[in-house]
Every structure is written in C-alpha cells, then in structure tokens.
Write an enzyme that holds these catalytic residues in place. Structure first.
Site, PDB file in Angstrom:
ATOM      1  N   ASN A   6       0.887  -1.166   0.000  1.00  0.00           N
ATOM      2  CA  ASN A   6       0.000   0.000   0.000  1.00  0.00           C
ATOM      3  C   ASN A   6       0.929   1.222   0.000  1.00  0.00           C
ATOM      4  O   ASN A   6       1.473   1.584   1.041  1.00  0.00           O
ATOM      5  CB  ASN A   6      -0.870  -0.058   1.254  1.00  0.00           C
ATOM      6  N   HIS A  39     -17.681   1.243   8.107  1.00  0.00           N
ATOM      7  CA  HIS A  39     -16.218   1.203   8.261  1.00  0.00           C
ATOM      8  C   HIS A  39     -15.836   2.506   8.955  1.00  0.00           C
ATOM      9  O   HIS A  39     -15.809   3.574   8.338  1.00  0.00           O
ATOM     10  CB  HIS A  39     -15.550   1.076   6.883  1.00  0.00           C
ATOM     11  N   LEU A  40     -15.578   2.417  10.267  1.00  0.00           N
ATOM     12  CA  LEU A  40     -15.272   3.619  11.043  1.00  0.00           C
ATOM     13  C   LEU A  40     -13.827   3.547  11.517  1.00  0.00           C
ATOM     14  O   LEU A  40     -13.516   2.938  12.548  1.00  0.00           O
ATOM     15  CB  LEU A  40     -16.217   3.725  12.244  1.00  0.00           C
ATOM     16  N   GLY A  98     -10.354   7.231   8.396  1.00  0.00           N
ATOM     17  CA  GLY A  98     -11.331   7.504   7.331  1.00  0.00           C
ATOM     18  C   GLY A  98     -12.583   6.708   7.677  1.00  0.00           C
ATOM     19  O   GLY A  98     -12.482   5.693   8.364  1.00  0.00           O
ATOM     20  N   ARG A 156     -11.277  14.552   8.111  1.00  0.00           N
ATOM     21  CA  ARG A 156     -12.043  15.006   6.932  1.00  0.00           C
ATOM     22  C   ARG A 156     -13.457  15.403   7.340  1.00  0.00           C
ATOM     23  O   ARG A 156     -14.046  14.772   8.222  1.00  0.00           O
ATOM     24  CB  ARG A 156     -12.116  13.875   5.891  1.00  0.00           C
ATOM     25  N   GLU A 192     -14.486  -1.213  15.574  1.00  0.00           N
ATOM     26  CA  GLU A 192     -14.175  -2.456  16.279  1.00  0.00           C
ATOM     27  C   GLU A 192     -13.928  -2.243  17.770  1.00  0.00           C
ATOM     28  O   GLU A 192     -14.144  -3.146  18.566  1.00  0.00           O
ATOM     29  CB  GLU A 192     -12.921  -3.102  15.667  1.00  0.00           C
ATOM     30  N   GLU A 224      -7.919  -5.546   5.445  1.00  0.00           N
ATOM     31  CA  GLU A 224      -7.813  -5.233   4.016  1.00  0.00           C
ATOM     32  C   GLU A 224      -6.612  -5.927   3.376  1.00  0.00           C
ATOM     33  O   GLU A 224      -6.677  -6.333   2.224  1.00  0.00           O
ATOM     34  CB  GLU A 224      -7.714  -3.709   3.841  1.00  0.00           C
TER      35      GLU A 224
HETATM   36  P1  AMP Z   1      -8.072   2.746  11.364  1.00  0.00           P
HETATM   37  O1  AMP Z   1      -8.055   3.883  10.385  1.00  0.00           O
HETATM   38  O2  AMP Z   1      -9.075   1.682  11.023  1.00  0.00           O
HETATM   39  O3  AMP Z   1      -6.702   2.193  11.661  1.00  0.00           O
HETATM   40  O4  AMP Z   1      -8.594   3.365  12.744  1.00  0.00           O
HETATM   41  C1  AMP Z   1      -7.801   4.236  13.486  1.00  0.00           C
HETATM   42  C2  AMP Z   1      -8.629   4.912  14.553  1.00  0.00           C
HETATM   43  O5  AMP Z   1      -9.273   3.923  15.372  1.00  0.00           O
HETATM   44  C3  AMP Z   1      -7.821   5.724  15.538  1.00  0.00           C
HETATM   45  O6  AMP Z   1      -7.595   7.027  15.057  1.00  0.00           O
HETATM   46  C4  AMP Z   1      -8.719   5.746  16.763  1.00  0.00           C
HETATM   47  O7  AMP Z   1      -9.615   6.831  16.633  1.00  0.00           O
HETATM   48  C5  AMP Z   1      -9.529   4.481  16.663  1.00  0.00           C
HETATM   49  N1  AMP Z   1      -9.193   3.482  17.690  1.00  0.00           N
HETATM   50  C6  AMP Z   1      -8.239   2.549  17.638  1.00  0.00           C
HETATM   51  N2  AMP Z   1      -8.227   1.820  18.781  1.00  0.00           N
HETATM   52  C7  AMP Z   1      -9.200   2.332  19.565  1.00  0.00           C
HETATM   53  C8  AMP Z   1      -9.716   2.005  20.871  1.00  0.00           C
HETATM   54  N3  AMP Z   1      -9.211   1.008  21.599  1.00  0.00           N
HETATM   55  N4  AMP Z   1     -10.737   2.744  21.350  1.00  0.00           N
HETATM   56  C9  AMP Z   1     -11.271   3.747  20.621  1.00  0.00           C
HETATM   57  N5  AMP Z   1     -10.848   4.080  19.386  1.00  0.00           N
HETATM   58  C10 AMP Z   1      -9.825   3.393  18.857  1.00  0.00           C
END
Ligand code: AMP
Length: 404
Positions: A8, A209-210, A213, A242, A333, A384
């Site tokens: 990536n 998908h949170l 992004g 964003r 998640e 992914e």
């Molecule tokens: P991703 O883009 O899927 O890697 O998600 C990253 C985002 O997930 C981070 O910026 C956090 O906001 C959130 N995140 C990761 N771990 C946790 C957690 N244990 N509790 C709450 N938010 C989390």
C-alpha cells in the site's frame, strides 16, 4: 507454505505485509512493515517479523530504495523475498474509476490505465503507481495484481452513483460516486451471511467502516446499492480529519474570501472532522477529553454521531428490509460507546444493542445485539491486507491455469 506480498504505497510511505492468503482474519502476518518519510532527511523502516519489532532509522531517497532496504532487512531475518515463496504481489490502488470493476493483473497497459485516472485521485494514484513500478522491477517474475478501493461499488445503481450535475459536464469529467474502502466493505459484508446462517443473496445489510477515514455502505444480496464516499474519499461521514458531507457552497464562499484552492483542500481533508472540531482525531483521546468535561470534544462527538445516524437511517429506508448492521475498522471495532450511541433508541425499528455483548473486547466477528433484536448488529474486524492477498493470489492462480 506460500505467501502473498501486499503493498500500500503512499506519497512518502510504503505499508506492506507478507502473509499467508489462507490465514484467518485475526492471524498475524509473517511480516508487516512500514517504510516512512521517503524523500525526507530522516527516514525509517519498521518491521514486525513473527511478532518481533525491528526498526532502522536511515534516509530513504525514493520508493525504490525504500523497498530494496525493507527487503534487505527482511532477508537479514530470514524472511526476504528469496527466503519464502511469494505467489502474488497485491497492490492497493485507491481509484479504479469506471474502468476497473475487479482486481486486475498488472501489465504496462494496466499501469497506463491507472495513470489515466490520476486526475480523479491526484494524491493517491501517483503513489500507488510508484509502488507498482518499483515492486515490478524488484520482483519481475511474480504476478502483480491491482486491487481497487472503488471496485466493490462499480455496479451501484445509477440513482445512487450519479450526481445531479449537468450531465455533459459530469460525463466529461467522470463525476460520479465511486466509493472507497470497497475492499473492507466487501470483506466484512461477506462474513455476515454466515453469521446470520443465511445465503449471501438473501441478506440486506449496512456496513460501517469507522476508522480514521470512515464510510457507510448499503448492500443488497452482496451488491452495494449505496455508499457514503463519492468522487473522492472526502464525502459522507465525519472522519478523523475530513469533514464528510458539507454544503459545496462553503468551498466557493471560502475561495471568494481569499483562501486558495490548495488551502481549502488542506482544510477539508486534514484540518477538519473530529480533529478540526476538538484538536484530536483519536477516539481514545476524544473520550478522555469528554470525560474531563471538554465541551469542544463533546460537540465534535455529537456531530460525528449525528451524521452517522443520518446515513444509517437513510440506508435503512433504501434497503427496505435490513438483516444486519456491522461495525468495523479502528473505531467501529474498538469504541463500544460509538456503537452504542450510533444505534441508541432504535428499538422501535428492531435494533437492540446488548450492553454486555457490546462491552466485550474486540476478538473476532461477534454479535452485539440482543437475542430479540430483529436487525442483528455485529462487529467484524476488517483485514484489508488479507482481502488483497486473497484476491491477488486467486487471480494469479487463475492466470496460471489459463496459461498452462
Ligand atoms: P483505522 O483507520 O481503522 O486504523 O482506525 C484508526 C482509529 O481507530 C484511531 O484514530 C482511533 O480513533 C480508533 N481506535 C483505535 N483503537 C481504539 C480504541 N481502543 N478505542 C477507541 N478508538 C480506537
């Protein structure tokens, strides 16, 4: 054992994994790595090999040098490209435009076609092409496969895919809703029919998908019928940095106030969202600030949840009947409070979260709704890289069979 290499490539970084495409979604890859700050005075390579972390701080002049150095470091630990059998290299490509609906075996012609799409993804596709070119030079005898973030949304109905913009202009400039995070929405949604004990074609579902992004999709019988991101990944939900959907008139207004197009771009892509409202984009920090009584953090969180609920509501109407709502990615998640607030007070629509189930730590696909909930709510970890590894390996194997 055979492996897939998944790359990536960003403008100043390359994320990669060497993994078994038949692994489970929660299995650790053999190697995961990050080459960062390419082209800057101080670069870094970070590898995790079988759980062991290895780092090297060294200037990295370009993508080619970065990948060579990463492979050399892997070889020192017995997991270089000549130490293991790699059957396919999968490349994440952000924009496949209208041309690419499925993973594509990479040839010179395919690289040119991805290059033609640069106007639609000026920040992403050039970096993706850099990664492809470098990896093809270093590993010329292995099939390389492009897996597009937009592919899953390719057959969305025109009513969802087209904008109400002058048709000629839209056609001339390729203006339409392409959608992104497609590999994740597909990977996660494909697991839901099994969780429900139903076949894929009879399941209507919403996937959320949170991550940093964020995007939402409405999926009927395995096909996306709507998604929240648009021509670019700026649209839809409020994200880490964003803005998501805003009145497009804001852009003209800011421009007429004297802001340059580049500074507006930077504002909306990097200085907005939860971070722009609260100062942080990590939901762990945001939660702590809320608990400490920070009103900006509270306001940011409410704006985030409000927008998320708008999309969930509109997709419930679009789908008519919904069997499942699934949360995935970093926030989806891990942040049980986001899941709870996103679906609070919806019992009358058949949605009931079980607080006990929702509060359990993230550990594989699981249901978080009550037994009575008509619409099932799940947490399904996304992966992914694994999805790209699987797609690349499958396509490489198909090509092998058709050649032999
Ligand atoms: P991703 O883009 O899927 O890697 O998600 C990253 C985002 O997930 C981070 O910026 C956090 O906001 C959130 N995140 C990761 N771990 C946790 C957690 N244990 N509790 C709450 N938010 C989390």
């Amino acid at each position: 054992m055979t492996y897939a290499l998944v790359l990536n490539s960003g403008s100043s970084s390359i994320k990669f994994q060497l993994l078994d495409p038949n692994a489970g979604a929660n299995d650790e890859p053999l190697v995961s790595g990050l080459v960062e700050r390419i082209g800057e005075a101080t670069g870094a390579i970070a590898l995790t090999v079988r759980g062991e972390k290895i780092t090297s701080e060294v200037p990295i002049p370009d993508h080619s040098a970065g990948l060579e150095m990463a492979f050399a470091l892997m070889a020192e630990h017995g997991v270089g490209p000549s130490d293991v059998e790699i059957t396919a290299v999968g490349h994440r490509v952000v924009h496949g435009g209208k041309v690419f609906s499925a993973p594509e075996l990479i040839s010179d012609q395919v690289v040119e076609m991805i290059r033609d799409l640069i106007p639609l993804a000026p920040l992403h596709n050039p970096a993706n092409i850099d990664g492809i070119e470098v990896a093809r030079q270093i590993l010329p005898d292995i099939p390389h496969v492009a897996v597009f973030d937009t592919g899953f949304f390719h057959d969305m109905p025109p009513a969802a895919a087209l904008y109400a913009i002058n048709a000629e202009t839209a056609a001339e400039h390729g203006l339409r809703r392409y959608g992104f995070h497609g590999t994740s929405h597909e990977f996660v949604s494909q697991q839901v029919p099994d969780l429900l004990g139903k076949s894929a074609d009879e399941v209507n579902q919403i996937t959320l998908h949170l991550g940093n992004g964020a995007s939402a999709s409405a999926i009927r019988g395995g096909h996306a019928i709507d998604t929240s991101m648009g021509l670019t990944p700026l649209a839809g939900l409020v994200m880490g940095t964003r803005c998501g959907d805003i009145d497009p008139g804001i852009i003209f207004h800011l421009y007429r106030q004297g802001l340059s197009i580049d500074s507006i771009d930077n504002l909306l892509n990097r200085q907005s969202g939860v971070k722009g409202l609260s100062g942080v984009n990590d939901f762990r920090a945001l939660r702590e600030m809320i608990e400490d009584g920070d009103t900006d953090a509270w306001s940011a969180y409410n704006i985030y949840i409000h927008q998320l609920r708008r999309f969930i509501g509109s997709y419930m109407i679009s789908l008519g009947r919904v069997d499942a709502i699934t949360f995935t990615a970093g926030v989806g998640e891990n942040a049980s409070f986001v899941r709870e607030d996103a679906l609070a007070g919806l019992d009358m629509y058949g949605i009931e979260i079980d607080p006990g189930r929702n509060g359990l730590p993230n550990d594989g696909p699981r249901e978080i709704s009550t037994d009575n909930s008509r619409i099932k709510v799940f947490v399904v970890p996304t992966n992914e890289e694994l999805a790209i590894a699987q797609k690349a390996t499958q396509l490489a194997a198909r090509m092998q069979t058709s050649v032999s």
